[in-house]
Scaffold this active site. Structure first.
Site, PDB file in Angstrom:
ATOM      1  N   LYS A  55       0.469  -1.309  -0.010  1.00  0.00           N
ATOM      2  CA  LYS A  55       0.201  -0.167  -0.031  1.00  0.00           C
ATOM      3  C   LYS A  55       0.762   1.378  -0.046  1.00  0.00           C
ATOM      4  CE  LYS A  55      -3.732  -2.420   2.020  1.00  0.00           C
ATOM      5  NZ  LYS A  55      -4.529  -2.962   3.394  1.00  0.00           N
ATOM      6  N   GLN A  99      -4.592  -1.842   9.488  1.00  0.00           N
ATOM      7  CA  GLN A  99      -4.686  -2.822   8.637  1.00  0.00           C
ATOM      8  C   GLN A  99      -5.398  -4.162   9.607  1.00  0.00           C
ATOM      9  OE1 GLN A  99      -3.185  -3.568   5.443  1.00  0.00           O
ATOM     10  NE2 GLN A  99      -4.184  -5.509   5.832  1.00  0.00           N
ATOM     11  N   ASP A 122     -11.413   2.712   3.674  1.00  0.00           N
ATOM     12  CA  ASP A 122     -11.791   1.215   3.484  1.00  0.00           C
ATOM     13  C   ASP A 122     -13.477   0.963   3.428  1.00  0.00           C
ATOM     14  OD1 ASP A 122      -9.805  -0.655   3.305  1.00  0.00           O
ATOM     15  OD2 ASP A 122      -9.277  -0.644   5.396  1.00  0.00           O
TER      16      ASP A 122
END
Ligand code: NDP
Length: 306
Positions: A55, A99, A122
């Site tokens: 990422k 994460q 997200d």
């Protein structure tokens, strides 16, 4: 794969990343700073570490500034909440990504709910989930299903009136996938582990999305002739446990193949004999998910500063 045309996720993801690069340069020019993504990694999970590295690399590729925060596995929920509060109020941070999975002992729901919905790249915050259900246009949508919709658009597949079958009902993939297809006027069926006659239901799909996590579960004779098949699954097969994310990382793939591992999806490659279009694994949905994260960061940056 048979007669189906492969949908090239790497190619489409490359296109998305190029768009994001151009738009983030524009953003930087207008606002005097680049879009920013904070990536928070707690603990030592090796697959998570690889995800985070990828990422951060993607940010570099498209002109997004990344702010990396690595915390020990002993971090408490309170400490993590404090960090998120700081990131929420930091104006240079447009997106906050925590994460998953978080180490046991951390209240994941509490953490995800504490992220400013405007920075929730997200798309897991209840307020974004609600906006997605309502079909709002200004909403941060989970990356994987959003990437799948882009793939369908690129291939000229219009879900309108089609029967879409989504196998899997997770909050991350299955549910938002079904909603996106519904908003595009598909007739949607959601299947899960308790669905009766799963193969039979799949055989009625014009668009079949498999997001299950069971290697090669969807067989060739589950697929209607001419169907579009999207394989979200990422499962590693080999002599032991290999984190599938490592296999999806092109830089490390050959290492792992040499050690006898392969990455397979939820769909048997034989399904390509009946399908008209099918996504490969690797090189299908995986790269799209990563590219959409960059796109979501740019969207968040624009919406926050408009
Ligand atoms: P989850 O484990 O959260 O959900 C799996 C879903 O599949 C559940 O709804 C479960 O049903 C259903 N399921 C399990 N077994 C069966 C079965 N035998 N028959 C029918 N349905 C079944 O997984 P995710 O949604 O997070 O991920 C799914 C897959 O996609 C995984 O392989 C994951 O690695 C991959 N993935 C890939 C991404 C990418 O970028 N390519 C991104 C995210 C995930 P129930 O609810 O009843 O338990």
């Amino acid at each position: 794969m048979g007669n189906a045309k492969l949908i090239d996720g790497n190619l489409i993801a490359g296109k998305v990343l190029q768009e994001v690069s151009a738009q983030s340069a524009e953003f930087r020019h207008d606002r005097g700073r680049p879009p920013g993504l904070a990536v928070v990694l707690v603990g030592e999970d090796p697959a998570s570490a690889v995800y985070v590295r990828m990422k951060i690399r993607d940010c570099g590729l498209c002109g997004i500034e990344s702010f990396s925060h690595r915390l020990p596995a002993t971090t408490t929920t309170r400490e993590l909440l404090d960090l998120i509060q700081r990131l929420n109020s930091d104006d240079d941070v447009d997106g906050v990504l925590v994460q998953l999975p978080l180490p046991e002992g951390i209240d994941t729901k509490k953490i995800l709910d504490s992220i400013d919905p405007a920075k929730d790249v997200d798309g897991f915050h209840p307020s974004n989930v609600g906006r997605l259900v309502r079909g709002d246009s200004q909403v941060l949508v989970p990356c994987t299903p959003s990437g799948v919709m882009r793939m369908l658009d690129e291939e000229g597949v219009d879900p309108k009136g089609a029967h879409a079958v989504v196998v899997g009902r997770s909050d991350i993939v299955g549910k938002p996938m079904a909603l996106l297809l519904l908003h595009r006027h598909a007739t949607v069926t959601i299947c899960h582990s308790r669905t009766r006659d799963l193969a039979e239901v799949c055989r009625t799909a014009d668009i079949l999305v498999a997001a299950v996590g069971r290697p090669l579960m969807v067989q060739a004779d589950w697929v209607k002739k001419g169907a579009v098949v999207i394989d979200v699954g990422m499962n590693s097969l080999g002599p032991g446990d290999a984190p599938s994310v490592i296999l999806e990382d092109p830089a490390r793939q050959s290492d792992f193949e040499k050690k006898g591992y392969t990455l397979v999806g939820d769909v048997s490659p034989e399904a390509g004999k009946s399908a008209s279009l099918i996504t490969p694994v690797p090189g299908g949905v995986g790269p799209m998910t990563r590219a959409v994260l960059m796109q979501n960061t740019l969207k968040a940056a624009r919406w926050r500063t408009d």
